[in-house]
Design a protein around this motif. Sequence first.
Motif, PDB file in Angstrom:
ATOM      1  N   GLY A 146       0.792  -0.797   0.055  1.00  0.00           N
ATOM      2  CA  GLY A 146      -0.079   0.230   0.598  1.00  0.00           C
ATOM      3  C   GLY A 146       0.740   1.609   0.247  1.00  0.00           C
ATOM      4  N   CYS A 147       0.468   2.692  -0.301  1.00  0.00           N
ATOM      5  CA  CYS A 147       0.998   3.699  -0.733  1.00  0.00           C
ATOM      6  C   CYS A 147       0.710   4.716   0.931  1.00  0.00           C
ATOM      7  CB  CYS A 147       0.598   4.671  -2.318  1.00  0.00           C
ATOM      8  SG  CYS A 147       0.815   3.471  -3.804  1.00  0.00           S
ATOM      9  N   GLY A 148       1.778   5.021   1.841  1.00  0.00           N
ATOM     10  CA  GLY A 148       0.800   5.566   2.147  1.00  0.00           C
ATOM     11  C   GLY A 148       2.916   5.552   3.210  1.00  0.00           C
ATOM     12  N   ALA A 149       3.372   6.682   3.898  1.00  0.00           N
ATOM     13  CA  ALA A 149       4.315   7.055   4.530  1.00  0.00           C
ATOM     14  C   ALA A 149       4.367   5.913   5.668  1.00  0.00           C
ATOM     15  CB  ALA A 149       4.764   7.974   5.036  1.00  0.00           C
ATOM     16  N   GLU A 150       2.536   5.810   6.893  1.00  0.00           N
ATOM     17  CA  GLU A 150       3.283   4.754   8.678  1.00  0.00           C
ATOM     18  C   GLU A 150       2.782   3.379   7.865  1.00  0.00           C
ATOM     19  OE1 GLU A 150       3.063   6.507  11.149  1.00  0.00           O
ATOM     20  OE2 GLU A 150       3.903   8.074   9.604  1.00  0.00           O
ATOM     21  N   VAL A 151       3.200   2.505   8.725  1.00  0.00           N
ATOM     22  CA  VAL A 151       2.961   1.179   8.332  1.00  0.00           C
ATOM     23  C   VAL A 151       1.699   1.238   8.688  1.00  0.00           C
ATOM     24  CG1 VAL A 151       3.718  -0.855   9.644  1.00  0.00           C
ATOM     25  CG2 VAL A 151       5.414   0.899   8.908  1.00  0.00           C
ATOM     26  N   ARG A 152       0.693   0.312   8.412  1.00  0.00           N
ATOM     27  CA  ARG A 152      -0.150   0.392   8.331  1.00  0.00           C
ATOM     28  C   ARG A 152      -0.820  -0.789   9.371  1.00  0.00           C
ATOM     29  NH1 ARG A 152      -4.243   0.058   2.348  1.00  0.00           N
ATOM     30  NH2 ARG A 152      -2.091   2.342   1.670  1.00  0.00           N
ATOM     31  N   LYS A 153      -1.904  -0.701  10.179  1.00  0.00           N
ATOM     32  CA  LYS A 153      -2.500  -2.135  11.056  1.00  0.00           C
ATOM     33  C   LYS A 153      -2.251  -3.261  10.180  1.00  0.00           C
ATOM     34  CE  LYS A 153      -6.244  -3.236  14.870  1.00  0.00           C
ATOM     35  NZ  LYS A 153      -7.395  -2.699  15.172  1.00  0.00           N
ATOM     36  N   GLY A 154      -2.172  -4.260  11.106  1.00  0.00           N
ATOM     37  CA  GLY A 154      -1.725  -5.612  10.399  1.00  0.00           C
ATOM     38  C   GLY A 154      -0.389  -6.164   9.437  1.00  0.00           C
ATOM     39  N   GLN A 155       0.618  -5.012   9.600  1.00  0.00           N
ATOM     40  CA  GLN A 155       1.870  -4.901   8.711  1.00  0.00           C
ATOM     41  C   GLN A 155       3.117  -5.041   9.871  1.00  0.00           C
ATOM     42  OE1 GLN A 155       1.498  -3.485   4.764  1.00  0.00           O
ATOM     43  NE2 GLN A 155      -0.361  -2.677   4.771  1.00  0.00           N
ATOM     44  N   PRO A 156       3.553  -5.493   9.477  1.00  0.00           N
ATOM     45  CA  PRO A 156       4.574  -6.205   8.001  1.00  0.00           C
ATOM     46  C   PRO A 156       3.624  -8.408   8.747  1.00  0.00           C
ATOM     47  CG  PRO A 156       6.185  -6.186   8.962  1.00  0.00           C
ATOM     48  CD  PRO A 156       5.068  -5.992   9.677  1.00  0.00           C
ATOM     49  N   LEU A 157       3.209  -8.716   7.308  1.00  0.00           N
ATOM     50  CA  LEU A 157       3.296 -10.014   7.265  1.00  0.00           C
ATOM     51  C   LEU A 157       4.680 -10.741   7.449  1.00  0.00           C
ATOM     52  CD1 LEU A 157       0.618 -11.262   4.857  1.00  0.00           C
ATOM     53  CD2 LEU A 157       0.143 -11.074   7.098  1.00  0.00           C
ATOM     54  N   VAL A 158       5.108 -11.294   8.529  1.00  0.00           N
ATOM     55  CA  VAL A 158       5.610 -11.516   9.096  1.00  0.00           C
ATOM     56  C   VAL A 158       6.222 -13.319   8.639  1.00  0.00           C
ATOM     57  CG1 VAL A 158       7.959 -12.533  10.355  1.00  0.00           C
ATOM     58  CG2 VAL A 158       6.261 -10.316  10.431  1.00  0.00           C
ATOM     59  N   ILE A 159       6.751 -14.173   8.598  1.00  0.00           N
ATOM     60  CA  ILE A 159       7.237 -15.315   7.988  1.00  0.00           C
ATOM     61  C   ILE A 159       8.171 -16.233   8.593  1.00  0.00           C
ATOM     62  CG2 ILE A 159       7.960 -15.783   5.362  1.00  0.00           C
ATOM     63  CD1 ILE A 159       5.233 -17.763   5.400  1.00  0.00           C
ATOM     64  N   ASP A 160       8.616 -17.002   9.344  1.00  0.00           N
ATOM     65  CA  ASP A 160       9.857 -17.478   9.471  1.00  0.00           C
ATOM     66  C   ASP A 160      10.122 -19.011   8.533  1.00  0.00           C
ATOM     67  OD1 ASP A 160      11.967 -19.023  10.636  1.00  0.00           O
ATOM     68  OD2 ASP A 160      11.443 -18.511  12.677  1.00  0.00           O
ATOM     69  N   LEU A 161      10.741 -18.863   7.424  1.00  0.00           N
ATOM     70  CA  LEU A 161      11.267 -20.016   7.506  1.00  0.00           C
ATOM     71  C   LEU A 161      11.671 -21.010   7.220  1.00  0.00           C
ATOM     72  CD1 LEU A 161      13.530 -18.189   4.373  1.00  0.00           C
ATOM     73  CD2 LEU A 161      11.507 -18.885   4.081  1.00  0.00           C
ATOM     74  N   ALA A 162      12.059 -21.618   8.234  1.00  0.00           N
ATOM     75  CA  ALA A 162      11.968 -22.640   9.641  1.00  0.00           C
ATOM     76  C   ALA A 162      11.442 -23.598   9.385  1.00  0.00           C
ATOM     77  CB  ALA A 162      13.519 -22.568  10.169  1.00  0.00           C
ATOM     78  N   LYS A 163      10.129 -22.444   9.657  1.00  0.00           N
ATOM     79  CA  LYS A 163       8.807 -22.605  11.247  1.00  0.00           C
ATOM     80  C   LYS A 163       7.737 -22.977   9.991  1.00  0.00           C
ATOM     81  CE  LYS A 163      10.766 -21.263  15.386  1.00  0.00           C
ATOM     82  NZ  LYS A 163      10.592 -20.261  16.249  1.00  0.00           N
ATOM     83  N   MET A 164       7.748 -23.102   8.372  1.00  0.00           N
ATOM     84  CA  MET A 164       6.983 -22.275   7.842  1.00  0.00           C
ATOM     85  C   MET A 164       6.052 -23.608   7.534  1.00  0.00           C
ATOM     86  SD  MET A 164       7.107 -20.103   3.750  1.00  0.00           S
ATOM     87  CE  MET A 164       8.075 -21.279   3.952  1.00  0.00           C
ATOM     88  N   ASP A 165       4.879 -23.292   7.567  1.00  0.00           N
ATOM     89  CA  ASP A 165       4.332 -24.595   6.490  1.00  0.00           C
ATOM     90  C   ASP A 165       3.200 -24.057   5.100  1.00  0.00           C
ATOM     91  OD1 ASP A 165       1.818 -23.244   7.234  1.00  0.00           O
ATOM     92  OD2 ASP A 165       1.596 -24.658   9.623  1.00  0.00           O
ATOM     93  N   ALA A 166       2.739 -25.004   4.856  1.00  0.00           N
ATOM     94  CA  ALA A 166       2.121 -24.790   3.005  1.00  0.00           C
ATOM     95  C   ALA A 166       1.165 -24.168   3.407  1.00  0.00           C
ATOM     96  CB  ALA A 166       1.707 -26.028   2.947  1.00  0.00           C
ATOM     97  N   SER A 167       0.316 -24.110   5.074  1.00  0.00           N
ATOM     98  CA  SER A 167      -1.091 -22.934   5.162  1.00  0.00           C
ATOM     99  C   SER A 167       0.320 -21.523   4.852  1.00  0.00           C
ATOM    100  CB  SER A 167      -2.056 -23.332   6.217  1.00  0.00           C
ATOM    101  OG  SER A 167      -0.906 -23.110   7.266  1.00  0.00           O
ATOM    102  N   GLN A 168       0.761 -21.185   5.827  1.00  0.00           N
ATOM    103  CA  GLN A 168       1.632 -20.146   6.468  1.00  0.00           C
ATOM    104  C   GLN A 168       2.102 -19.403   4.295  1.00  0.00           C
ATOM    105  OE1 GLN A 168       4.750 -21.438   8.948  1.00  0.00           O
ATOM    106  NE2 GLN A 168       3.734 -19.437  10.349  1.00  0.00           N
ATOM    107  N   PHE A 169       2.154 -20.632   3.715  1.00  0.00           N
ATOM    108  CA  PHE A 169       3.186 -20.324   2.336  1.00  0.00           C
ATOM    109  C   PHE A 169       2.160 -18.939   1.421  1.00  0.00           C
ATOM    110  CE2 PHE A 169       3.974 -21.016  -1.980  1.00  0.00           C
ATOM    111  CZ  PHE A 169       5.477 -20.895  -1.700  1.00  0.00           C
TER     112      PHE A 169
END
Length: 427
Positions: A146-169
């Motif tokens: 999204g456009c805007g200088a402020e980080v929006r609510k609910g962001q960022p999505l974060v994923i840990d590659l070592a713990k990731m499963d198919a649903s997170q992917f």
Amino acid sequence: MSSPSRLALAVSGLFILPSALAAPPAQKVKPPVSQAYIDLATFSGGMPMPPGAAGMMGSLLGARNNENSFGMTQSQSPGRWMDVTLLTRNNGKLRTATQSVPAGARMGPVLNLLAPEQGPVEPIPDDTPQPAKFEMPKGKMYLYWGCGAEVRKGQPLVIDLAKMDASQFGKFFQNRSATTRVPGPAPGRPAWPNKTDARRLPDGASLVGEHAFAGDGVVDGFRFSVDARHDLMPAVEASRGEAGGGVLFRWKPMQQASAWFVQAMGMRDTSKGGEMEMVYWSSSELPDMGMGLVNYQPNGSIAKWQKEKVLLPASATECVAPKEAVSAMSMSRVIAYGEELNMAYPPRPQDPKVAWEPQWDVKLRLKSVASLMPGMDGAMQAAMAGQDGEPEQRQAPGSVAGAAKEAAKESVTRGVVDSVVRGLFGR
């Protein structure tokens, strides 16, 4: 009329009515006898990259020595590029063909299309080595949008590659794309450029005017005209700089643009922690990494995604990103989508009862993409795009090294994503 008669008539009507209201039969459509595909691409900024799907690293092919080769419309290599493929159902072994081009193309009067020869098929040895055991890489990935200088609510999505499963992917790796894979050179499908004609498009070349295809088995009268809206697009003139608490992307308006999109990615400095951290941002109002959107998209999808605010309108000239999402070392791209041109002869009949048997059709796609490399100010980016700039800016020390470093980062990123896919889904 007696009551029994009226009842019989009403009952019979129950069976007649559905038939009367049924949808008309679908129109019979035959595939065109002869078909042509023309891809036009303009790339600016960045550094020469080899042909390959969506800019992936591969063999250098014609990217050296100012040569040209089929596939450069997907290369991200600075310049203006054209790929042409022709096929006809009247001749599955078509070897050569011609494309007549207007005088403005400065390559005429014809381009000679050539099909590759069928090479020998090498047998697969019995002792084919098995794939190496997969190990999930360590690190995290962050997604902003999204456009805007402020980080929006609910962001960022974060994923840990070592713990990731198919649903997170599936939640994290959202990449909208409706890009179709058009036929490329193959036996029976002559194309341009080819090994006998590797010319680049001359400076100032224009495709506006009449074109025609001819060859053994190609239908007579395969002629069509390209107007100014579907000509080669100019280079995107874009810049990136600080703006208050964010990062400002700005670009000049373009008459041919039907929509815009901005995407950035980069690595965070994790030298102390030792684990990789990749950060992605896109101008979409909905979560999307943008990896699939920086390419040709059909007109219907562009219109749909504009309504959903995934793509910026044709009138847009800037977008601000949070500084947390786009660091000084992020590589970013700005794409202007051109309007896809589809023509066929004869035109499709309006009466669905009349079968459509087109003799020929042509699909022409166009786009213009600017790559904004890290560590370059607006003047340097303009110089690399072929715009006005001072000689000392064009030869700024360290710019090539910085570009190479960032290109390597993109390669690593794509390798990580590919590894994740194979690890989760076995492919």
